[in-house]
Scaffold this motif. Structure first.
Motif, PDB file in Angstrom:
ATOM      1  N   PRO A 196     -53.496  17.838  -3.213  1.00  7.59           N
ATOM      2  CA  PRO A 196     -53.798  19.193  -3.677  1.00  7.59           C
ATOM      3  C   PRO A 196     -54.451  19.137  -5.061  1.00  7.59           C
ATOM      4  O   PRO A 196     -54.281  18.159  -5.803  1.00  7.59           O
ATOM      5  CB  PRO A 196     -52.419  19.859  -3.795  1.00  7.59           C
ATOM      6  N   GLU A 197     -55.173  20.217  -5.371  1.00  8.39           N
ATOM      7  CA  GLU A 197     -55.724  20.358  -6.711  1.00  8.39           C
ATOM      8  C   GLU A 197     -54.723  21.190  -7.509  1.00  8.39           C
ATOM      9  O   GLU A 197     -54.087  22.083  -6.940  1.00  8.39           O
ATOM     10  CB  GLU A 197     -57.053  21.116  -6.560  1.00  8.39           C
ATOM     11  N   LEU A 202     -55.749  22.555  -0.495  1.00 10.89           N
ATOM     12  CA  LEU A 202     -54.734  23.332  -1.210  1.00 10.89           C
ATOM     13  C   LEU A 202     -54.983  23.260  -2.706  1.00 10.89           C
ATOM     14  O   LEU A 202     -55.178  22.175  -3.270  1.00 10.89           O
ATOM     15  CB  LEU A 202     -53.333  22.778  -0.906  1.00 10.89           C
ATOM     16  N   VAL A 203     -54.984  24.444  -3.338  1.00  8.50           N
ATOM     17  CA  VAL A 203     -55.008  24.515  -4.800  1.00  8.50           C
ATOM     18  C   VAL A 203     -53.689  25.141  -5.235  1.00  8.50           C
ATOM     19  O   VAL A 203     -53.278  26.160  -4.678  1.00  8.50           O
ATOM     20  CB  VAL A 203     -56.183  25.385  -5.312  1.00  8.50           C
ATOM     21  N   ILE A 204     -53.029  24.524  -6.204  1.00 10.06           N
ATOM     22  CA  ILE A 204     -51.800  25.090  -6.770  1.00 10.06           C
ATOM     23  C   ILE A 204     -52.135  25.539  -8.183  1.00 10.06           C
ATOM     24  O   ILE A 204     -52.542  24.713  -9.022  1.00 10.06           O
ATOM     25  CB  ILE A 204     -50.659  24.054  -6.801  1.00 10.06           C
ATOM     26  N   ALA A 205     -52.013  26.849  -8.440  1.00 13.55           N
ATOM     27  CA  ALA A 205     -52.336  27.390  -9.758  1.00 13.55           C
ATOM     28  C   ALA A 205     -51.072  27.961 -10.379  1.00 13.55           C
ATOM     29  O   ALA A 205     -50.415  28.801  -9.771  1.00 13.55           O
ATOM     30  CB  ALA A 205     -53.404  28.487  -9.628  1.00 13.55           C
ATOM     31  N   ALA A 260     -47.702  22.642 -11.917  1.00 17.58           N
ATOM     32  CA  ALA A 260     -48.583  22.563 -10.743  1.00 17.58           C
ATOM     33  C   ALA A 260     -48.972  21.106 -10.502  1.00 17.58           C
ATOM     34  O   ALA A 260     -48.988  20.627  -9.360  1.00 17.58           O
ATOM     35  CB  ALA A 260     -49.828  23.425 -10.969  1.00 17.58           C
ATOM     36  N   VAL A 261     -49.250  20.394 -11.586  1.00 23.93           N
ATOM     37  CA  VAL A 261     -49.621  18.975 -11.478  1.00 23.93           C
ATOM     38  C   VAL A 261     -48.455  18.181 -10.884  1.00 23.93           C
ATOM     39  O   VAL A 261     -48.640  17.353  -9.987  1.00 23.93           O
ATOM     40  CB  VAL A 261     -50.025  18.399 -12.867  1.00 23.93           C
ATOM     41  N   GLN A 262     -47.246  18.471 -11.376  1.00 25.13           N
ATOM     42  CA  GLN A 262     -46.047  17.775 -10.876  1.00 25.13           C
ATOM     43  C   GLN A 262     -45.873  17.962  -9.377  1.00 25.13           C
ATOM     44  O   GLN A 262     -45.615  17.015  -8.641  1.00 25.13           O
ATOM     45  CB  GLN A 262     -44.819  18.376 -11.545  1.00 25.13           C
ATOM     46  N   LEU A 263     -46.028  19.221  -8.926  1.00 31.26           N
ATOM     47  CA  LEU A 263     -45.873  19.507  -7.488  1.00 31.26           C
ATOM     48  C   LEU A 263     -46.969  18.802  -6.696  1.00 31.26           C
ATOM     49  O   LEU A 263     -46.709  18.196  -5.646  1.00 31.26           O
ATOM     50  CB  LEU A 263     -45.893  21.030  -7.252  1.00 31.26           C
ATOM     51  N   LYS A 321     -57.733  25.578   6.906  1.00 36.84           N
ATOM     52  CA  LYS A 321     -58.092  26.603   5.928  1.00 36.84           C
ATOM     53  C   LYS A 321     -57.894  26.105   4.496  1.00 36.84           C
ATOM     54  O   LYS A 321     -57.112  25.190   4.247  1.00 36.84           O
ATOM     55  CB  LYS A 321     -57.238  27.862   6.147  1.00 36.84           C
ATOM     56  N   LYS A 322     -58.626  26.766   3.574  1.00 36.34           N
ATOM     57  CA  LYS A 322     -58.433  26.474   2.150  1.00 36.34           C
ATOM     58  C   LYS A 322     -57.475  27.512   1.574  1.00 36.34           C
ATOM     59  O   LYS A 322     -57.742  28.714   1.641  1.00 36.34           O
ATOM     60  CB  LYS A 322     -59.766  26.502   1.402  1.00 36.34           C
ATOM     61  N   VAL A 323     -56.373  27.024   1.035  1.00 32.99           N
ATOM     62  CA  VAL A 323     -55.303  27.903   0.559  1.00 32.99           C
ATOM     63  C   VAL A 323     -55.133  27.735  -0.948  1.00 32.99           C
ATOM     64  O   VAL A 323     -55.173  26.610  -1.463  1.00 32.99           O
ATOM     65  CB  VAL A 323     -53.965  27.562   1.265  1.00 32.99           C
TER      66      VAL A 323
END
Ligand code: ATR
Length: 282
Positions: free
Chosen positions: A174-175, A149-152, A159-162, A123-125
Motif C-alpha cells: 500500500p501507499e 490501496l492508499v492509506i491516508a 499510515a506508514v506503519q500499517l 479497484k483502487k481504494v
C-alpha cells in the motif's frame, strides 16, 4: 422465556453499555424462536483472562469482543482464524467443546456492505485513518482482491506503519500518505474510518470536499451516527454513490451470529432493531 436450556452468548468490553449488539442479536433470537440470550459483560483489562476462563466454565457459546480487548484477547484463545490473525484483532469468539476460536467479522462485514454497491476486485481504494477499523478493512479488502490501496492518515507515520505491516504479511504494497496529500482522480472507492463527523461532532468539516471527488467514486463512511455525515453529503452533492456505516455494523453482527449458531439471521430483523436503538440514541 429463559429456561434451563437457554444458551448464552454476549459481548465483553470496557465500556460496553453503549453497545448496539445486544438488541440486534436478541431480536433475531426471538424472531427465529431460538433459545439463546445475548448479554453485555463489562470486563476490565486486568480481568480479561479470567473472563475468558469463566466463559469456558460457564459454557458460554460465543462472545463478541470490543474495545479495548480485541488484540489483548488473542493469547487466551486456542485458535485464531487466518484473517483475524492477519488483522491482529478478534471481535468474535466461538466456544466449542473445550476450544475457543477467534474470528474478525469487522472487515468481513464492511467489505460485504461495500460489495453490495460495487465489486472491489482490482479497484483502487483510499482509506482515511490508520486505527483498528482501517486495519481490519485494509486486510479484508486485500484478501478480496483490490488492485491498489492508499492509506491516508492525519499522523502519516501511523499510515506508514500499517502499510509496512501489510507489506510484511501479504504480497501487497500500500501507499501511505498524510491527509493533505489525498488525490482522488484515479480512486474508485474512498473509505473514512476516522471519527471526523461522528456524533457529537457531526458539524465538523469533512476531511474531503466534493470538489476533490468525482461522480464515479463510491464514498463509504463507516460512521452510522449520524446516518449521513458531512462527508457523505459532499459526495451526494457531486453525484457520487454513498454508503454509511449501518450495513457494516449489521453484517459484522450477522456474521458473528452465523459463526455461533450456523444460522444466518434475516437482515431486516437486525436492521429494524438497530434503527430503533439508534433512533432512541439520536
Ligand atoms: P478505530 O479503532 O475506530 O479505527 P482509532 O484506532 O482510535 O479508532 O483511530 C482513529 C483514527 O481517526 C486515527 O486514524 C486518527 O488519526 P491519528 O492516527 O492521526 O490520531 C483519526 N482521527 C481522529 N480524529 C481525527 C481528526 N480530527 N482529523 C483527522 N483524523 C482523525
Amino acid at each position: 422465556m429463559i429456561t434451563g436450556k437457554t444458551l448464552l452468548v454476549g459481548i465483553i468490553g470496557d465500556p460496553v453499555e453503549h453497545s448496539l449488539s445486544p438488541p440486534m442479536h436478541n431480536a433475531a433470537f426471538k424472531h427465529l424462536e431460538m433459545d439463546y440470550v445475548y448479554v453485555p459483560f463489562h470486563v476490565s483489562g486486568e480481568n480479561l483472562e479470567k473472563a475468558i476462563q469463566g466463559a469456558r466454565s460457564l459454557e458460554i457459546r460465543g462472545l463478541n469482543v470490543t474495545i479495548p480487548h480485541k488484540t489483548a484477547v488473542i493469547p487466551y484463545l486456542d485458535e485464531v482464524d487466518p484473517a483475524a490473525q492477519l488483522i491482529g484483532a478478534v471481535n468474535t469468539i466461538k466456544f466449542n467443546e473445550d476450544k475457543a476460536k477467534g474470528f474478525n467479522t469487522d472487515g468481513l462485514g464492511a467489505v460485504k456492505a461495500l460489495e453490495e454497491i460495487t465489486p472491489v476486485k482490482d479497484k483502487k481504494v483510499l482509506i482515511m485513518g490508520a486505527g483498528g477499523a482501517a486495519r481490519a478493512l485494509a486486510f479484508q479488502l486485500i484478501l478480496n482482491g483490490i488492485g491498489d490501496l492508499v492509506i491516508a492518515n492525519r499522523t502519516p507515520e501511523k499510515a506508514v506503519q500499517l502499510a509496512l505491516d501489510i507489506q510484511s504479511k501479504l504480497e501487497f504494497s500500500p501507499e501511505a500518505t498524510g491527509l493533505g496529500e489525498v488525490e482522488l482522480s484515479s480512486t474508485d472507492i474512498l473509505i473514512n474510518t476516522t471519527s471526523v463527523g461522528m456524533y457529537p461532532h457531526q458539524d465538523q468539516p469533512p476531511l474531503i470536499r466534493g470538489q476533490q471527488m468525482h461522480p464515479e467514486l463510491v464514498v463509504n463512511d463507516i460512521i452510522y451516527n449520524p446516518l449521513k455525515t458531512n462527508l457523505l453529503k459532499e459526495a451526494e452533492s457531486i453525484g457520487a454513490r454513498t454508503l454509511n456505516g449501518t450495513k457494516m455494523l449489521l453484517y459484522q453482527g450477522m456474521e458473528s451470529f452465523r459463526i455461533w449458531t450456523g444460522v444466518t439471521p434475516p437482515v431486516e430483523v437486525f436492521e429494524r432493531s438497530l434503527m430503533r436503538t439508534l433512533g432512541n440514541k439520536i
